[in-house]
Scaffold this motif. Sequence first.
Motif, mmCIF file in Angstrom:
data_model
loop_
_atom_site.group_PDB
_atom_site.id
_atom_site.type_symbol
_atom_site.label_atom_id
_atom_site.label_comp_id
_atom_site.label_asym_id
_atom_site.label_seq_id
_atom_site.Cartn_x
_atom_site.Cartn_y
_atom_site.Cartn_z
ATOM 1 N N ASN A 78 62.767 59.551 70.084
ATOM 2 C CA ASN A 78 63.433 60.777 70.779
ATOM 3 C C ASN A 78 65.238 60.058 70.501
ATOM 4 O OD1 ASN A 78 64.255 57.532 71.803
ATOM 5 N ND2 ASN A 78 62.801 57.596 73.272
ATOM 6 N N SER A 79 66.243 61.376 71.424
ATOM 7 C CA SER A 79 67.207 60.775 70.535
ATOM 8 C C SER A 79 67.967 59.658 71.063
ATOM 9 C CB SER A 79 68.116 62.745 70.245
ATOM 10 O OG SER A 79 67.896 62.958 71.871
ATOM 11 N N SER A 80 69.854 59.668 71.298
ATOM 12 C CA SER A 80 70.068 59.090 72.115
ATOM 13 C C SER A 80 71.802 59.792 71.724
ATOM 14 C CB SER A 80 69.999 57.247 71.980
ATOM 15 O OG SER A 80 71.100 57.051 72.617
ATOM 16 N N TRP A 81 71.630 60.473 72.897
ATOM 17 C CA TRP A 81 73.669 61.077 72.885
ATOM 18 C C TRP A 81 74.473 60.227 73.956
ATOM 19 C CZ3 TRP A 81 72.578 65.383 70.623
ATOM 20 C CH2 TRP A 81 71.221 66.546 69.946
ATOM 21 N N GLY A 82 75.968 60.867 73.506
ATOM 22 C CA GLY A 82 76.162 60.742 73.701
ATOM 23 C C GLY A 82 77.422 59.282 73.491
ATOM 24 N N SER A 123 62.460 60.680 59.684
ATOM 25 C CA SER A 123 63.349 60.144 59.642
ATOM 26 C C SER A 123 64.602 60.946 60.256
ATOM 27 C CB SER A 123 64.008 58.953 58.586
ATOM 28 O OG SER A 123 65.302 59.026 58.719
ATOM 29 N N SER A 124 65.508 61.677 59.892
ATOM 30 C CA SER A 124 66.592 62.687 59.922
ATOM 31 C C SER A 124 68.005 62.944 59.524
ATOM 32 C CB SER A 124 67.187 62.028 61.906
ATOM 33 O OG SER A 124 67.771 63.148 62.061
ATOM 34 N N ILE A 125 68.442 63.734 59.089
ATOM 35 C CA ILE A 125 69.848 64.276 58.722
ATOM 36 C C ILE A 125 70.650 63.948 58.841
ATOM 37 C CG2 ILE A 125 70.324 65.999 60.256
ATOM 38 C CD1 ILE A 125 71.828 67.877 57.552
ATOM 39 N N TRP A 126 70.510 62.488 60.016
ATOM 40 C CA TRP A 126 71.569 62.005 60.393
ATOM 41 C C TRP A 126 71.872 60.374 60.539
ATOM 42 C CZ3 TRP A 126 74.414 64.884 61.908
ATOM 43 C CH2 TRP A 126 74.320 65.867 62.405
ATOM 44 N N ALA A 133 78.873 61.986 65.402
ATOM 45 C CA ALA A 133 79.194 61.543 66.048
ATOM 46 C C ALA A 133 78.125 61.791 67.589
ATOM 47 C CB ALA A 133 80.578 61.990 66.397
ATOM 48 N N CYS A 134 78.010 60.660 68.327
ATOM 49 C CA CYS A 134 77.767 60.449 69.686
ATOM 50 C C CYS A 134 76.386 60.295 69.247
ATOM 51 C CB CYS A 134 78.113 62.068 70.628
ATOM 52 S SG CYS A 134 79.945 62.390 70.960
ATOM 53 N N GLU A 135 76.038 60.349 68.176
ATOM 54 C CA GLU A 135 74.658 59.785 68.484
ATOM 55 C C GLU A 135 74.593 58.362 67.435
ATOM 56 O OE1 GLU A 135 71.528 63.413 68.292
ATOM 57 O OE2 GLU A 135 72.926 63.793 66.807
ATOM 58 N N VAL A 136 75.142 57.678 66.886
ATOM 59 C CA VAL A 136 75.382 56.591 67.025
ATOM 60 C C VAL A 136 74.214 55.506 66.720
ATOM 61 C CG1 VAL A 136 76.807 54.331 66.568
ATOM 62 C CG2 VAL A 136 78.125 56.308 67.154
ATOM 63 N N VAL A 137 73.622 55.151 67.812
ATOM 64 C CA VAL A 137 72.929 54.563 67.448
ATOM 65 C C VAL A 137 71.387 55.149 66.803
ATOM 66 C CG1 VAL A 137 71.127 53.377 68.952
ATOM 67 C CG2 VAL A 137 73.489 53.102 69.102
ATOM 68 N N TYR A 138 71.091 56.837 67.575
ATOM 69 C CA TYR A 138 70.577 56.956 66.406
ATOM 70 C C TYR A 138 69.931 57.343 65.367
ATOM 71 C CZ TYR A 138 66.902 61.465 65.960
ATOM 72 O OH TYR A 138 65.926 62.506 65.177
ATOM 73 N N SER A 139 71.847 57.470 64.955
ATOM 74 C CA SER A 139 71.811 57.370 63.540
ATOM 75 C C SER A 139 71.915 56.368 62.233
ATOM 76 C CB SER A 139 73.283 58.092 63.050
ATOM 77 O OG SER A 139 73.336 58.676 63.634
ATOM 78 N N THR A 140 72.208 55.393 63.526
ATOM 79 C CA THR A 140 71.215 53.806 62.932
ATOM 80 C C THR A 140 70.101 53.939 62.733
ATOM 81 O OG1 THR A 140 73.911 52.637 64.112
ATOM 82 C CG2 THR A 140 71.868 51.347 63.213
ATOM 83 N N ALA A 152 68.081 53.007 59.250
ATOM 84 C CA ALA A 152 66.783 51.879 58.940
ATOM 85 C C ALA A 152 65.828 52.735 57.952
ATOM 86 C CB ALA A 152 67.288 50.883 60.146
ATOM 87 N N GLN A 153 65.404 53.532 58.882
ATOM 88 C CA GLN A 153 64.243 53.836 57.841
ATOM 89 C C GLN A 153 63.873 54.496 57.227
ATOM 90 O OE1 GLN A 153 63.024 56.864 60.715
ATOM 91 N NE2 GLN A 153 62.026 55.854 62.389
ATOM 92 N N LEU A 154 65.217 55.048 56.720
ATOM 93 C CA LEU A 154 65.522 54.905 55.217
ATOM 94 C C LEU A 154 65.837 53.773 54.127
ATOM 95 C CD1 LEU A 154 67.956 58.298 55.056
ATOM 96 C CD2 LEU A 154 64.928 58.166 54.918
ATOM 97 N N ALA A 155 66.053 52.983 54.452
ATOM 98 C CA ALA A 155 65.918 51.828 53.532
ATOM 99 C C ALA A 155 65.101 50.624 54.238
ATOM 100 C CB ALA A 155 67.175 51.442 54.509
#
Length: 238
Positions: free
Chosen positions: A85-89, A132-135, A141-148, A152-155
């Motif tokens: 799921n995503s996390s916005w803000g 994973s995701s393009i992010w 921006a505004c999806e820092v935790v989701y991007s992180t 990690a999944q790609l690593a």
Amino acid sequence: MKFALITGSSGGIGSSTALKLAEEGWNLYLHYHTNKGAVEELIHKVEGFGVEAIPIRADLSSPREVGRLVESIFRLDAIIYCSGNSSWGLFQDQTENDMDEMINLHVKSPLLLVQKLLPKIIEKKGGIVMVSSIWGQIGGACEVVYSTVKGAQLAFVKSLSKELALSGVRVNAVAPGVVETAMMSAFTEDDKHSLYDEIPMGRFAQPDEIADSIQFLLSSKATYITGQTLSVNGGWHT
């Protein structure tokens, strides 16, 4: 007779992947958390292809529940991790609980799940695909935790693929851009059209287009592909 585990199978990408694999004769473990009705409907469709479909309920935002999922699996040729799921803000507004939930669902639970199921996957010289995701590739921006966590999944994919290559197990990822799923329901039509303008192909991906990429990575046409991230984003941010 092949068996695949699809986590998050009640979602758009998971359910589309289930139908494509079922059409090829794969038997399926269909994981879900709360959307039992969607999985029951999916099972009905999947069984129309003459394959077996086994529902498994678990809350993967709690790593303790990984064991429930693992105990239900007796034979396995592939893992497709679609849960998320995503996390916005703004990052400064994210709570520690928000972070823990995202880290558990996107990082800790998939690591534990794959670790516990590796003996079965190695025995079958199977495949693993992380959604994973393009992010996770470029950050948002505004999806820092989701991007992180998606990064990690790609690593994880890059590292584990090297460790398992000589065992005949391939580990890859797909990184979708914007996909027309329930996750986009919070966006207004104006928001969506603004995104269309940013994407060279001028539209969002359909779930079955992401499923096609997953299907390819598990197929005999991808036997020399491992440790890779397949970007499926309509040319966005390339």
